[in-house]
Design a protein around this motif. Structure first.
Motif, PDB file in Angstrom:
ATOM      1  N   UNK A  80       0.855  -1.192   0.000  1.00  0.00           N
ATOM      2  CA  UNK A  80       0.000   0.000   0.000  1.00  0.00           C
ATOM      3  C   UNK A  80       0.889   1.239   0.000  1.00  0.00           C
ATOM      4  N   UNK A  81       0.643   2.130  -0.941  1.00  0.00           N
ATOM      5  CA  UNK A  81       1.432   3.365  -1.030  1.00  0.00           C
ATOM      6  C   UNK A  81       0.487   4.549  -1.121  1.00  0.00           C
ATOM      7  N   UNK A  82       0.752   5.569  -0.289  1.00  0.00           N
ATOM      8  CA  UNK A  82      -0.056   6.787  -0.415  1.00  0.00           C
ATOM      9  C   UNK A  82       0.836   7.968  -0.752  1.00  0.00           C
ATOM     10  N   UNK A  83       0.274   8.949  -1.419  1.00  0.00           N
ATOM     11  CA  UNK A  83       0.962  10.216  -1.650  1.00  0.00           C
ATOM     12  C   UNK A  83       0.269  11.310  -0.838  1.00  0.00           C
ATOM     13  N   UNK A  84       0.949  12.455  -0.716  1.00  0.00           N
ATOM     14  CA  UNK A  84       0.349  13.604  -0.011  1.00  0.00           C
ATOM     15  C   UNK A  84       0.836  13.752   1.411  1.00  0.00           C
ATOM     16  N   UNK A  85       1.306  12.669   2.009  1.00  0.00           N
ATOM     17  CA  UNK A  85       1.797  12.714   3.385  1.00  0.00           C
ATOM     18  C   UNK A  85       2.832  11.606   3.558  1.00  0.00           C
ATOM     19  N   UNK A  86       4.031  11.995   3.996  1.00  0.00           N
ATOM     20  CA  UNK A  86       5.142  11.045   4.090  1.00  0.00           C
ATOM     21  C   UNK A  86       5.128  10.259   5.390  1.00  0.00           C
ATOM     22  N   UNK A  87       4.287  10.674   6.328  1.00  0.00           N
ATOM     23  CA  UNK A  87       4.254  10.022   7.646  1.00  0.00           C
ATOM     24  C   UNK A  87       5.674   9.893   8.215  1.00  0.00           C
ATOM     25  N   UNK A  88       6.428  10.968   8.056  1.00  0.00           N
ATOM     26  CA  UNK A  88       7.794  11.002   8.584  1.00  0.00           C
ATOM     27  C   UNK A  88       7.853  12.060   9.670  1.00  0.00           C
ATOM     28  N   UNK A  89       8.614  11.802  10.718  1.00  0.00           N
ATOM     29  CA  UNK A  89       8.728  12.699  11.861  1.00  0.00           C
ATOM     30  C   UNK A  89       7.348  12.976  12.446  1.00  0.00           C
ATOM     31  N   UNK A  90       6.630  11.886  12.639  1.00  0.00           N
ATOM     32  CA  UNK A  90       5.282  11.996  13.181  1.00  0.00           C
ATOM     33  C   UNK A  90       5.175  11.214  14.478  1.00  0.00           C
ATOM     34  N   UNK A  91       6.336  10.783  14.995  1.00  0.00           N
ATOM     35  CA  UNK A  91       6.393  10.211  16.335  1.00  0.00           C
ATOM     36  C   UNK A  91       5.507   8.983  16.521  1.00  0.00           C
ATOM     37  N   UNK A  92       4.988   8.852  17.729  1.00  0.00           N
ATOM     38  CA  UNK A  92       4.173   7.691  18.075  1.00  0.00           C
ATOM     39  C   UNK A  92       2.934   7.610  17.184  1.00  0.00           C
ATOM     40  N   UNK A  93       2.366   8.788  16.844  1.00  0.00           N
ATOM     41  CA  UNK A  93       1.197   8.819  15.955  1.00  0.00           C
ATOM     42  C   UNK A  93       1.531   8.180  14.611  1.00  0.00           C
ATOM     43  N   UNK A  94       2.743   8.415  14.150  1.00  0.00           N
ATOM     44  CA  UNK A  94       3.177   7.860  12.869  1.00  0.00           C
ATOM     45  C   UNK A  94       3.245   6.344  12.926  1.00  0.00           C
ATOM     46  N   UNK A  95       3.775   5.824  14.047  1.00  0.00           N
ATOM     47  CA  UNK A  95       3.833   4.369  14.191  1.00  0.00           C
ATOM     48  C   UNK A  95       2.430   3.771  14.248  1.00  0.00           C
ATOM     49  N   UNK A  96       1.537   4.442  14.966  1.00  0.00           N
ATOM     50  CA  UNK A  96       0.148   3.951  15.066  1.00  0.00           C
ATOM     51  C   UNK A  96      -0.513   3.969  13.688  1.00  0.00           C
ATOM     52  N   UNK A  97      -0.224   5.025  12.909  1.00  0.00           N
ATOM     53  CA  UNK A  97      -0.822   5.136  11.574  1.00  0.00           C
ATOM     54  C   UNK A  97      -0.358   3.983  10.689  1.00  0.00           C
ATOM     55  N   UNK A  98       0.914   3.631  10.796  1.00  0.00           N
ATOM     56  CA  UNK A  98       1.457   2.526  10.018  1.00  0.00           C
ATOM     57  C   UNK A  98       0.818   1.210  10.451  1.00  0.00           C
TER      58      UNK A  98
END
Lengths: 413, 413
Positions: A80-98
């Motif tokens: 799954x690949x999305x564009x528009x948001x790299x989900x980088x430097x998003x901390x714990x929220x980023x891990x949860x999103x993944x």
């Protein structure tokens, strides 16, 4: 996003044949852009061997962390690949999103989370709302077809002005196999073991460890030879999937990296990756000229590569090319700053076939008018002979234009 | 050359007092520019101690080679600097031009060629016609006066929009001494042991080896902390002259690097070089904003410096600042690509006093409006706390604007 297509875009774009065992669908998840697709799902019908090279950034995206942890498993069922948001430097929220994305993807594909591969591209530092994938991924899985490579390449674009796809066919043990690939650029490109995002699939039955060895080697001469701005992304991800579907047509199962039957495949893979890498350079932000930097006569390949990158990353060389100025003095500067063995009095520099400088000074035969005519073209080759050894390297980049500044001064706001 | 003065130019520029023992004159030698001075001569009344740091480029200019060979002698009587032509990558012709210039300068000053120091700045790869200095240097020597520091700084400008001068006074053994300096930028600035060109003189009686030790140390925290475009020049030259004239007023002769009486001088020298270095950043080609990058909490000073330089050289960070966008995501990218120890989840990033990110994600208290207001200012501080140690570094740069591209796309033609 730029609206006009890069003048350097390939004049024709190939029709991609299906790669047996992989199907695609795209959707508008509304991550950031309006009125365009921003998520693509690739579904593998059976467990598929996977290899990857990822950014060496010390601050990688959450999706890169995810892939790095899953690659040793060597097996994929869905990407799954999305564009528009790299989900980088998003901390714990980023891990949860993944984790949420992987869970939704696993459900859609009917597989384990460990068989899910992910990539995200776009703005850094903004939380990615993965709940937007709810339902969307199920729907994609139900619609996936083998003929949507181009649509998938389109869905992962950010500032890219054209989708980048390539295809080659080769043989494995005498049986025809296909390799298809896609990539996206177009800024923050100085791949360090991979480019921004690129996904490649083949029906060849090649085991994951073999695939990994092939991919790493081919990357060094292809994606790792592209630079747009010297800025290495947090999200660089190159994944190569081998469905093995060609085994049904008699292709041999390859499990040893030294297998001699791999030779044509290895060559074809390099050709495909080089094609995609050059397309990335052709779509560099604001690019008006494709620059190929050839360094010859260096002491070692590593040295040749570093000198070539120093030239390709020099803002002064790139603005000179934008200004159609064969400014070899700036090329000398870039050779000198690379810190690699070089001797001013042995250097030769050519633009195209025109030698402008040799043995540490202007070529006596230098013709300003002929050179100016060459510099007005849209593909510029700069060749430097260091005169110290026999090693060489080639890298690709583009010129640095006001448009690059405009694109990157306005991108986030 | 740009016509408009950089908006970041210091609002006031100091009057420089004389430094006893050194006199200046400037002239129009017609090297390249029309209607402006392009050569300056500094005459030392007596043999003067000299120290220098020069570019580490592997392809240095002929004048850099000359200075490198003469610095061990430690003694100067005359300095000649021209603008308009860097005499770099000019082969045997370049060496001949340097030798002729030195001969003419020695004749004008009535000294040995080994007491002549030279620097050239301007276009690379074009032969320098040193015969144009015939007569001109004699005339300069006859006209030289102690009050022409600013005129001298003006004569060595290329794309600079204002002359860069600075002065400090300090004491040596209780006796007042003066340090004056000048510098020029404005592109191809990523000094590697020196900047493009800077010349500093003092009346303090300090022996050449001591001067050299002081200069090298002060350079690391000043000129080596400036970058405009990451492009290290072939011509970087920083020379420090000590006439010793203050000895007549009772200043002690300093011959040991460890002499405790050096403490105020050392501090004053660093202050002066920092002032000049910041002026170079303020006059970066196309600069509209001065950027100060502070890195704290790094594992070592070297690591802090490398991370700071990675941020300061990032085209994406610099274009974001040009676009008045507090794009911390790009700062994260630049930290990540530096290759130095960093942990995404410990990073804090501030623009000015506004913390925009902490612990690997956006600061919950982040206020877009407040940050936008700050980004509209013309001096931007970016502070990154790595959170791993106690070492820090500060570097200065400027934003990357369309004007930079315009200046460098049109410069040679």
């Amino acid at each position: 996003m730029s609206s006009a297509i890069s003048p350097l875009a390939p004049k024709t774009s190939p029709e991609l044949p299906p790669v047996d065992g992989v199907r695609f669908a795209t959707a508008e998840a509304g991550i950031r852009y309006k009125g365009r697709t921003d998520v693509m799902l690739a579904l593998f019908d059976a467990p598929t061997a996977v290899a990857g090279v990822l950014t060496r950034s010390k601050c990688p995206s959450a999706a890169v962390d995810w892939c790095r942890d899953r690659l040793p498993g060597g097996e994929a069922r869905v990407l799954v690949v999305n564009s528009g948001n790299a989900n980088a430097f998003t901390g714990m929220k980023g891990r949860k999103a993944v984790e949420l994305t992987a869970k939704l993807a696993a459900k859609a594909a009917g597989c384990r989370a460990s068989q899910v591969f992910l990539a995200s591209t776009g703005v850094i530092g903004e939380p990615l709302d993965a709940e937007k994938f709810e339902g969307v991924l199920d729907d994609c899985a139900s619609r996936a077809t083998p003929d949507q490579w181009r649509e998938a390449a389109q869905a992962i674009m950010t500032t890219d002005t054209f989708p980048k796809v390539a295809t080659v066919t080769t043989t494995l043990g005498g049986v025809r196999v296909t390799i298809n690939g896609m990539a996206k650029g177009a800024g923050m490109i100085a791949p360090d073991m991979a480019t921004m995002l690129s996904f490649v699939a083949t029906d060849a039955p090649i085991a994951a460890p073999v695939l990994q060895a092939l991919l790493r080697k081919a990357t060094d001469r292809t994606f790792n030879c592209v630079t747009i701005d010297g800025d290495t992304s947090t999200s660089d991800t190159l994944l190569l999937f081998a469905t093995g579907a060609a085994a049904a047509r008699g292709a041999p199962q390859i499990t040893a990296p030294g297998d001699r039957r791999l030779a044509p495949f290895r060559k074809a893979l390099t050709t495909l990756l080089r094609d995609l890498a050059q397309q990335v350079a052709r779509d560099g932000e604001g690019a008006r000229k494709l620059i190929t930097v050839n360094v010859q006569g260096a002491k070692s390949e590593r040295s040749a590569h570093r000198i070539a990158m120093s030239i390709a990353n020099s803002p002064l060389v790139k603005t000179a090319v934008a200004g159609e100025d064969a400014n070899w003095g700036r090329v000398v500067m870039a050779v000198g700053k690379a810190g690699e063995p070089a001797d001013r009095d042995r250097l030769s520099i050519s633009f195209g076939d025109i030698r402008v400088a040799c043995q540490g000074a202007r070529d006596p035969a230098y013709d300003e008018e002929q050179t100016s005519a060459y510099m007005r073209g849209d593909e510029i080759a700069i060749t430097v002979d260091i005169g110290l050894g026999r090693a060489s390297a080639t890298v690709w980049t583009c010129d640095l234009t006001k448009e690059y500044v405009a694109i990157n001064g306005d991108y986030r706001s």
